[in-house]
Write an enzyme that holds these catalytic residues in place. Sequence first.
Site, mmCIF file in Angstrom:
data_model
loop_
_atom_site.group_PDB
_atom_site.id
_atom_site.type_symbol
_atom_site.label_atom_id
_atom_site.label_comp_id
_atom_site.label_asym_id
_atom_site.label_seq_id
_atom_site.Cartn_x
_atom_site.Cartn_y
_atom_site.Cartn_z
ATOM 1 N N GLU A 1 -5.445 -8.120 -1.675
ATOM 2 C CA GLU A 1 -6.262 -8.025 -0.390
ATOM 3 C C GLU A 1 -7.598 -7.758 -0.601
ATOM 4 O O GLU A 1 -7.860 -6.883 -1.156
ATOM 5 C CB GLU A 1 -5.528 -6.863 0.768
ATOM 6 C CG GLU A 1 -4.086 -7.281 1.264
ATOM 7 C CD GLU A 1 -4.086 -6.355 2.151
ATOM 8 O OE1 GLU A 1 -4.710 -5.631 2.913
ATOM 9 O OE2 GLU A 1 -2.510 -5.980 2.322
ATOM 10 N N GLU B 1 0.735 -1.220 0.052
ATOM 11 C CA GLU B 1 -0.083 -0.112 0.019
ATOM 12 C C GLU B 1 0.858 1.279 -0.057
ATOM 13 O O GLU B 1 0.937 2.129 1.156
ATOM 14 C CB GLU B 1 -1.131 -0.191 1.083
ATOM 15 C CG GLU B 1 -1.959 -1.332 1.076
ATOM 16 C CD GLU B 1 -3.036 -1.197 2.337
ATOM 17 O OE1 GLU B 1 -2.713 -0.655 3.012
ATOM 18 O OE2 GLU B 1 -4.079 -1.696 1.830
HETATM 19 C C1 BG6 Z 1 -4.629 -3.113 4.562
HETATM 20 C C2 BG6 Z 1 -3.054 -3.681 5.140
HETATM 21 O O1 BG6 Z 1 -4.592 -1.870 4.650
HETATM 22 O O2 BG6 Z 1 -5.700 -3.633 5.458
HETATM 23 C C3 BG6 Z 1 -3.184 -4.897 6.042
HETATM 24 O O3 BG6 Z 1 -2.336 -4.118 4.056
HETATM 25 C C4 BG6 Z 1 -4.467 -4.701 6.922
HETATM 26 O O4 BG6 Z 1 -1.696 -4.846 6.636
HETATM 27 C C5 BG6 Z 1 -5.654 -4.763 6.034
HETATM 28 O O5 BG6 Z 1 -4.372 -5.713 8.058
HETATM 29 C C6 BG6 Z 1 -6.894 -4.761 6.818
HETATM 30 O O6 BG6 Z 1 -6.837 -3.744 7.796
HETATM 31 P P1 BG6 Z 1 -7.080 -3.891 9.350
HETATM 32 O O7 BG6 Z 1 -7.011 -2.409 9.925
HETATM 33 O O8 BG6 Z 1 -8.650 -4.421 9.701
HETATM 34 O O9 BG6 Z 1 -6.037 -5.083 9.864
#
Ligand code: BG6
Length: 493
Positions: A390, A202
């Site tokens: 993701e 990111e």
């Molecule tokens: C993304 C990141 O922004 O979102 C991850 O690359 C992160 O590291 C994921 O865990 C989900 O966000 P969160 O805050 O729910 O863990």
Amino acid sequence: MKGFPKDFLWGGATAANQYEGAWNEGGKGITTADVITSGSHTVPRRVTYKNIKTGETGSMPIFGTGYKFPKDCIPAVIDGEYYPSHVATDFYHRYKEDIAYMGEMGFKTFRLSMNWARIFPNGDDAVPNEEGLKFYDKVFDECAKYGIEPLVTLSHYETPLNLTIKYGGWSNRKCIDFFENYAKTVFKYYEGKVKYWLTFNEINCMEFAPFIAGGLMDPSPQNRAQASHNQFVASAKAVRAAREINSEIKVGQMLAFMPIYPYTCDPYDQLLAMEINQNNMFYADVQTGGYYPAYRLKKYEREGIVLDTEREDFDLIKKYTADFLSFSCYGSITVTTHDDVDKSSGNLMMGIKNPYLETNAWGWATDPACLRIALNTLYDRYRKPLWIVENGIGWDDKKEEDGKIHDTYRIDYLRKNIKSMKDAVTIDGVDLMGYTMWGCIDLVSAGTGEMKKRYGFVYVDRDDKGNGTLERTRKDSFYWYKKVIETNGEDLD
Ligand code: BG6
């Protein structure tokens, strides 16, 4: 095309600081992630620090761009504080068991990040830490047993702490050389074992969370712009190194991408959405497109930002663009210039409540259509292969009386999202390489540091204070995803 391509890379994703633990084992150095406490939906995560002259300690919220370390203070691990990255969910000791779960689900790929400080404990070391290299070697061998192709992020929200303390973090150009050396070392060491790499997770989060994304001691706009520039050059140098070492190696960009919707049809809402979108696309324009867009250069001019550059920087950026563009996408963000609207939070980026969408307990909007929109937007603009690295939903899963976890909400979310991604491939013709669901084995939340914001197909017994056996249990979604992979996305029921 009827369905997904035959070689579509189904899998799951993790990050070392949220998953691996063993923060001070195997010769690993401390990273920026190791000095960040846990928080919650309402209580922000903090960075802890100590005064190098008086020994006094303190802490402050670390997300956002408003932090300022008091004079003579450096980030440090403080006794009595709880740091979720230190044990996380213990992949370091349980990688065989976890990869076996992935194998059982039929994963074709596993996205993990390599902890830079496991390889170069201080970031600027002359020689790598052999024990760290061996650890990931064992992990990749284990993946190979199940035919799982690793996808490795070189830097996922952690910078060796020494680089932050000694050099101020990524705003210092020296980090380019340290990173290039790190990339070359691992590309060579794992040649033939790892084909797919990502440079910075990111990368656009430098905009919102510069300590997390770049280990910046001082988050001024000038430093953030410089740090991003340095990461672009470092990424280009990593691509160059990969091509020189073995042309089979593919190095991708990783962007946080959530489509931005204007709340009303007021043209000023549209303009606002466009500007916010530019703040994200800028990072892909440079790293995947190979050029600094005019809208960003004008912004720097207006803000009096002058980058410290070298002559070859822009040639490198142009010549060594990313081989593919990967991105995270959890939902969409709705924005408006109008007042009196409901606030709901998105990851790192705020938006307002969209009345057409449901949100989870952390205010993240579920929006399957946005995946198709995201894929089309990015493919239209760059015409490069894409990879969703993701996507998923955080939920406070509970073990039922029968000892099982019935996460029907997750199955429902994934079903709709995968359908949307399939439409982008089969209806729109987007070139999509793969899909790795975020947090395939439960891990620590990056945003809140909680355990209870769970994403996985496999439940891990650990709570927000660090209690629990770390025992693993398959959730209902585990069996569902196995079937999805088996049928190459045909059976989503
Ligand atoms: C993304 C990141 O922004 O979102 C991850 O690359 C992160 O590291 C994921 O865990 C989900 O966000 P969160 O805050 O729910 O863990």
